[in-house]
Design a protein around this motif. Structure first.
Motif, short mmCIF file in Angstrom:
data_model
loop_
_atom_site.label_atom_id
_atom_site.label_comp_id
_atom_site.label_asym_id
_atom_site.label_seq_id
_atom_site.Cartn_x
_atom_site.Cartn_y
_atom_site.Cartn_z
N THR A 15 0.86 -1.26 -0.11
CA THR A 15 0.03 -0.12 0.02
C THR A 15 0.81 1.35 -0.02
OG1 THR A 15 -1.82 -1.13 1.34
CG2 THR A 15 -1.89 1.31 1.31
N ILE A 16 1.94 1.23 0.78
CA ILE A 16 2.75 2.42 0.87
C ILE A 16 3.39 2.57 -0.66
CG2 ILE A 16 5.04 3.13 1.75
CD1 ILE A 16 2.78 3.62 3.48
N LYS A 17 3.90 1.58 -1.34
CA LYS A 17 4.58 1.79 -2.43
C LYS A 17 3.51 2.23 -3.49
CE LYS A 17 8.03 -1.69 -2.22
NZ LYS A 17 8.41 -3.25 -2.68
N THR A 18 2.38 1.78 -3.60
CA THR A 18 1.32 2.31 -4.27
C THR A 18 0.88 3.89 -4.04
OG1 THR A 18 0.18 0.05 -4.58
CG2 THR A 18 -1.11 2.15 -5.04
N ARG A 19 0.97 4.11 -2.66
CA ARG A 19 0.71 5.60 -2.43
C ARG A 19 1.78 6.50 -2.93
NH1 ARG A 19 -3.37 3.16 -2.31
NH2 ARG A 19 -4.88 3.17 -0.79
N LEU A 20 2.89 5.86 -2.83
CA LEU A 20 4.36 6.67 -3.20
C LEU A 20 4.14 7.10 -4.73
CD1 LEU A 20 6.98 5.24 -0.83
CD2 LEU A 20 6.30 7.46 -0.88
N ARG A 21 3.81 6.07 -5.67
CA ARG A 21 3.88 6.02 -6.72
C ARG A 21 2.72 7.07 -7.20
NH1 ARG A 21 2.02 1.11 -8.56
NH2 ARG A 21 -0.11 2.29 -8.60
N ASP A 22 1.53 6.82 -6.80
CA ASP A 22 0.45 7.73 -7.18
C ASP A 22 0.76 9.15 -6.55
OD1 ASP A 22 -0.78 5.45 -8.04
OD2 ASP A 22 -2.07 5.19 -6.34
N GLY A 23 1.33 9.33 -5.49
CA GLY A 23 1.82 10.80 -5.00
C GLY A 23 2.52 11.31 -5.69
N MET A 24 3.64 10.65 -6.31
CA MET A 24 4.69 11.42 -7.13
C MET A 24 4.17 11.57 -8.36
SD MET A 24 7.04 11.68 -5.22
CE MET A 24 8.05 12.45 -6.19
N ILE A 25 3.23 10.91 -8.91
CA ILE A 25 2.81 11.34 -10.11
C ILE A 25 1.85 12.57 -10.04
CG2 ILE A 25 0.65 10.48 -11.86
CD1 ILE A 25 1.65 7.69 -11.49
N ARG A 26 1.11 12.86 -9.03
CA ARG A 26 0.13 13.95 -8.62
C ARG A 26 1.10 15.16 -8.44
NH1 ARG A 26 -4.51 12.75 -4.52
NH2 ARG A 26 -4.93 15.03 -5.14
N LEU A 27 2.33 14.89 -7.65
CA LEU A 27 3.42 16.04 -7.53
C LEU A 27 3.86 16.50 -8.65
CD1 LEU A 27 5.51 15.44 -4.43
CD2 LEU A 27 3.92 17.31 -4.87
N ARG A 28 4.33 15.50 -9.58
CA ARG A 28 4.87 15.74 -11.20
C ARG A 28 3.82 16.49 -11.64
NH1 ARG A 28 4.71 10.76 -14.79
NH2 ARG A 28 2.50 11.62 -14.79
N ASP A 29 2.51 16.39 -11.84
CA ASP A 29 1.64 16.90 -12.61
C ASP A 29 1.28 18.42 -12.11
OD1 ASP A 29 1.39 14.86 -14.12
OD2 ASP A 29 -0.40 13.90 -13.14
N CYS A 30 1.43 18.37 -10.64
CA CYS A 30 1.09 19.72 -10.04
C CYS A 30 2.31 20.78 -10.48
CB CYS A 30 1.02 19.67 -8.41
SG CYS A 30 0.95 21.09 -7.59
N LEU A 31 3.49 20.24 -10.30
CA LEU A 31 4.76 20.98 -10.47
C LEU A 31 5.14 21.16 -12.02
CD1 LEU A 31 6.76 19.41 -7.68
CD2 LEU A 31 6.11 21.77 -7.90
#
Length: 210
Positions: free
Chosen positions: A190-206
């Motif tokens: 679950t942590i790995k999935t949340r990290l991957r999804d979170g980094m994708i959202r960060l990338r899009d935001c930035l």
């Protein structure tokens, strides 16, 4: 007593690094870190001492891994606990755990110390992360090298609580994925999935290109 009084007394223990896991027989368990920070914000010196006992080893350990110099790591640890005493009222449990908040302060202070001694941004990143066994992908490198900290912090607020805490602990506080899972009492997948999804959202935001 002045605001720095309990801080200066407590910080004299930093160099010796006692094993904080040893609890004397008959001792009562310490309140949760969130509760300790709430009490510290009200000027509770005993709460500060208890928080120090819980986090001194981890704060010093992370600072030493980043700045690489024991003496400077001790100074960073002192700065961190002084900042905790002065800024405990700014802790917001709705935005993350007390552990994440303390370790993020430690990481920020440690990196600031590295930056004061190193002129090159590339060198800063190398020193800050060389000793961490963390999977740092190209998105993190792009974020660190291309955007100011304020922009990153703003985009972190767009993530879910679990995504934000996982990213903060893994990429900004030096924990491995497994350690993050243990700290947040969440299954590793679950942590790995949340990290991957979170980094994708960060990338899009930035606006970082994949």
């Amino acid at each position: 007593m002045s605001a720095t009084g309990p801080v200066l007394r407590g910080l004299t223990a930093v160099p010796s690094l006692p094993d904080q896991r040893d609890v004397p027989n008959g001792a009562t368990a310490s309140p949760a870190p969130d509760e300790l920070l709430r009490r510290i914000a009200l000027g509770d010196e005993r709460a500060f001492e208890m928080l120090y006992d819980s986090f001194a080893g981890r704060v010093f350990g992370l600072a030493r891994r980043i700045v690489r110099n024991p003496s400077q790591a001790e100074e960073v640890a002192q700065e961190v606990f002084l900042e905790i005493w002065r800024r405990a009222s700014r802790f917001d449990a709705a935005r993350g755990s007390a552990t994440s908040w303390v370790m993020t302060l430690t990481h920020a202070r440690s990196v600031d110390r590295v930056r004061s001694a190193q002129a090159s941004a590339d060198r800063e990143l190398k020193v800050a992360y060389a000793s961490h066994e963390v999977e740092i992908d190209s998105v993190v490198e792009a974020v660190e090298s291309s955007f100011e900290r304020k922009a990153v912090q703003k985009c972190l607020t767009t993530l879910t609580d679990l995504q934000r805490e996982s990213i903060t602990l893994a990429y900004y506080s030096g924990y491995t994925y497994r350690e993050v899972a243990e700290l947040l009492t969440t299954p590793l997948p679950t942590i790995k999935t949340r990290l991957r999804d979170g980094m994708i959202r960060l990338r899009d935001c930035l606006g970082v290109e994949a």
